[in-house]
Scaffold this motif. Structure first.
Motif, PDB file in Angstrom:
ATOM      1  N   ILE A  56       2.396  39.226 -10.282  1.00  0.00           N
ATOM      2  CA  ILE A  56       2.031  39.155  -8.871  1.00  0.00           C
ATOM      3  C   ILE A  56       2.991  38.238  -8.115  1.00  0.00           C
ATOM      4  CG2 ILE A  56      -0.415  39.727  -9.075  1.00  0.00           C
ATOM      5  CD1 ILE A  56       0.619  36.156  -8.850  1.00  0.00           C
ATOM      6  N   GLY A  57       2.917  38.323  -6.791  1.00  0.00           N
ATOM      7  CA  GLY A  57       3.681  37.440  -5.926  1.00  0.00           C
ATOM      8  C   GLY A  57       2.885  37.145  -4.678  1.00  0.00           C
ATOM      9  N   GLY A  58       3.255  36.076  -4.014  1.00  0.00           N
ATOM     10  CA  GLY A  58       2.570  35.695  -2.792  1.00  0.00           C
ATOM     11  C   GLY A  58       2.925  34.282  -2.410  1.00  0.00           C
ATOM     12  N   THR A  59       1.928  33.547  -1.921  1.00  0.00           N
ATOM     13  CA  THR A  59       2.148  32.157  -1.551  1.00  0.00           C
ATOM     14  C   THR A  59       1.035  31.275  -2.109  1.00  0.00           C
ATOM     15  OG1 THR A  59       0.944  32.362   0.548  1.00  0.00           O
ATOM     16  CG2 THR A  59       3.332  32.739   0.621  1.00  0.00           C
ATOM     17  N   ILE A  60       1.397  30.034  -2.382  1.00  0.00           N
ATOM     18  CA  ILE A  60       0.435  28.983  -2.713  1.00  0.00           C
ATOM     19  C   ILE A  60       0.670  27.879  -1.697  1.00  0.00           C
ATOM     20  CG2 ILE A  60      -0.337  27.271  -4.404  1.00  0.00           C
ATOM     21  CD1 ILE A  60       0.584  29.113  -6.618  1.00  0.00           C
ATOM     22  N   ASP A  61      -0.351  27.588  -0.909  1.00  0.00           N
ATOM     23  CA  ASP A  61      -0.223  26.599   0.165  1.00  0.00           C
ATOM     24  C   ASP A  61       1.023  26.858   1.009  1.00  0.00           C
ATOM     25  OD1 ASP A  61      -2.589  25.437  -0.621  1.00  0.00           O
ATOM     26  OD2 ASP A  61      -1.679  23.627  -1.444  1.00  0.00           O
ATOM     27  N   GLY A  62       1.308  28.146   1.253  1.00  0.00           N
ATOM     28  CA  GLY A  62       2.417  28.542   2.114  1.00  0.00           C
ATOM     29  C   GLY A  62       3.770  28.647   1.427  1.00  0.00           C
ATOM     30  N   GLN A  63       3.871  28.268   0.156  1.00  0.00           N
ATOM     31  CA  GLN A  63       5.132  28.339  -0.590  1.00  0.00           C
ATOM     32  C   GLN A  63       5.175  29.634  -1.406  1.00  0.00           C
ATOM     33  OE1 GLN A  63       7.795  26.027  -0.686  1.00  0.00           O
ATOM     34  NE2 GLN A  63       6.715  25.136   1.059  1.00  0.00           N
ATOM     35  N   ASP A  64       6.279  30.377  -1.284  1.00  0.00           N
ATOM     36  CA  ASP A  64       6.441  31.620  -2.046  1.00  0.00           C
ATOM     37  C   ASP A  64       6.430  31.344  -3.544  1.00  0.00           C
ATOM     38  OD1 ASP A  64       6.682  33.157   0.272  1.00  0.00           O
ATOM     39  OD2 ASP A  64       8.862  33.008   0.293  1.00  0.00           O
ATOM     40  N   PHE A  65       5.870  32.291  -4.294  1.00  0.00           N
ATOM     41  CA  PHE A  65       5.889  32.194  -5.751  1.00  0.00           C
ATOM     42  C   PHE A  65       5.739  33.580  -6.350  1.00  0.00           C
ATOM     43  CE2 PHE A  65       1.470  32.907  -5.360  1.00  0.00           C
ATOM     44  CZ  PHE A  65       1.004  33.304  -6.593  1.00  0.00           C
ATOM     45  N   GLN A  66       6.116  33.701  -7.608  1.00  0.00           N
ATOM     46  CA  GLN A  66       5.832  34.867  -8.437  1.00  0.00           C
ATOM     47  C   GLN A  66       5.340  34.337  -9.766  1.00  0.00           C
ATOM     48  OE1 GLN A  66       9.218  37.472  -8.773  1.00  0.00           O
ATOM     49  NE2 GLN A  66       9.087  38.112  -6.642  1.00  0.00           N
ATOM     50  N   ALA A  67       4.417  35.061 -10.367  1.00  0.00           N
ATOM     51  CA  ALA A  67       3.863  34.628 -11.649  1.00  0.00           C
ATOM     52  C   ALA A  67       3.298  35.828 -12.390  1.00  0.00           C
ATOM     53  CB  ALA A  67       2.758  33.595 -11.430  1.00  0.00           C
ATOM     54  N   THR A  68       3.029  35.624 -13.639  1.00  0.00           N
ATOM     55  CA  THR A  68       2.303  36.603 -14.432  1.00  0.00           C
ATOM     56  C   THR A  68       0.934  36.018 -14.720  1.00  0.00           C
ATOM     57  OG1 THR A  68       4.339  37.434 -15.438  1.00  0.00           O
ATOM     58  CG2 THR A  68       2.262  37.926 -16.578  1.00  0.00           C
ATOM     59  N   MET A  69      -0.092  36.714 -14.241  1.00  0.00           N
ATOM     60  CA  MET A  69      -1.462  36.292 -14.508  1.00  0.00           C
ATOM     61  C   MET A  69      -1.818  36.763 -15.914  1.00  0.00           C
ATOM     62  SD  MET A  69      -3.174  37.089 -10.793  1.00  0.00           S
ATOM     63  CE  MET A  69      -4.787  36.582 -11.311  1.00  0.00           C
ATOM     64  N   LEU A  70      -2.329  35.856 -16.712  1.00  0.00           N
ATOM     65  CA  LEU A  70      -2.606  36.143 -18.112  1.00  0.00           C
ATOM     66  C   LEU A  70      -4.106  36.255 -18.353  1.00  0.00           C
ATOM     67  CD1 LEU A  70      -0.053  33.553 -19.463  1.00  0.00           C
ATOM     68  CD2 LEU A  70       0.262  36.027 -19.272  1.00  0.00           C
ATOM     69  N   PRO A  71      -4.530  37.306 -19.068  1.00  0.00           N
ATOM     70  CA  PRO A  71      -5.972  37.504 -19.301  1.00  0.00           C
ATOM     71  C   PRO A  71      -6.534  36.449 -20.240  1.00  0.00           C
ATOM     72  CG  PRO A  71      -4.704  39.083 -20.587  1.00  0.00           C
ATOM     73  CD  PRO A  71      -3.711  38.323 -19.738  1.00  0.00           C
ATOM     74  N   LEU A  72      -7.775  36.066 -19.964  1.00  0.00           N
ATOM     75  CA  LEU A  72      -8.474  35.103 -20.813  1.00  0.00           C
ATOM     76  C   LEU A  72      -9.511  35.777 -21.700  1.00  0.00           C
ATOM     77  CD1 LEU A  72      -8.877  32.173 -18.265  1.00  0.00           C
ATOM     78  CD2 LEU A  72      -7.266  32.347 -20.177  1.00  0.00           C
ATOM     79  N   GLY A  73      -9.669  37.102 -21.554  1.00  0.00           N
ATOM     80  CA  GLY A  73     -10.567  37.847 -22.431  1.00  0.00           C
ATOM     81  C   GLY A  73     -11.994  37.974 -21.932  1.00  0.00           C
TER      82      GLY A  73
END
Length: 97
Positions: A47-64
Motif C-alpha cells: 500500500i501507499g499513502g500518507t502518515i501524518d501528511g508524510q508520503d510512505f509505502q509499505a507492505t502490510m503483513l497479516p497477523l493471522g
C-alpha cells in the motif's frame, strides 16, 4: 513476454491508531483492525499513502486473525517525531498489485 505491471488501485481509507511494538517481530507498527475484510485477503498487501501528511509505502503483513500490521520505518518515525504509544493519522490512497 511478461505481463505489463498493473497500475496502482486507488483506495481511500483513513484511520488514527497508536504506534505499537508488535510482540512477534518487535517491529514498530500500527495494527489495522478488520484489514482482511477491507482488502479481501489475509495475505500481504502493498500500500501507499500518507502518515501524518508524510508520503510512505509499505507492505502490510497479516497477523493471522484478520488484521494486518503496517510497519513504520525508523526514518519516517524520526521525521514525524513519533514513537511507541503516539497516535498517527494514516491515509491509505493506493494498493499495489
Amino acid at each position: 513476454m511478461p505481463a505489463a505491471p498493473k497500475s496502482p488501485e486507488k483506495i481511500d481509507h483513513q484511520f488514527t491508531l497508536p504506534l505499537i511494538k508488535e510482540n512477534g517481530s518487535g517491529w514498530i507498527c500500527v495494527v489495522v483492525p478488520k484489514s482482511g475484510e477491507l482488502f479481501g485477503t489475509r495475505k500481504a498487501v502493498k500500500i501507499g499513502g500518507t502518515i501524518d501528511g508524510q508520503d510512505f509505502q509499505a507492505t502490510m503483513l497479516p497477523l493471522g486473525d484478520g488484521t494486518h500490521m503496517m510497519p513504520v520505518k525508523a526514518a519516517l518515525r524520526k521525521t514525524l517525531k513519533k514513537d511507541v504509544g503516539d497516535d498517527v493519522k494514516v491515509h491509505l490512497s493506493q494498493r499495489f498489485s
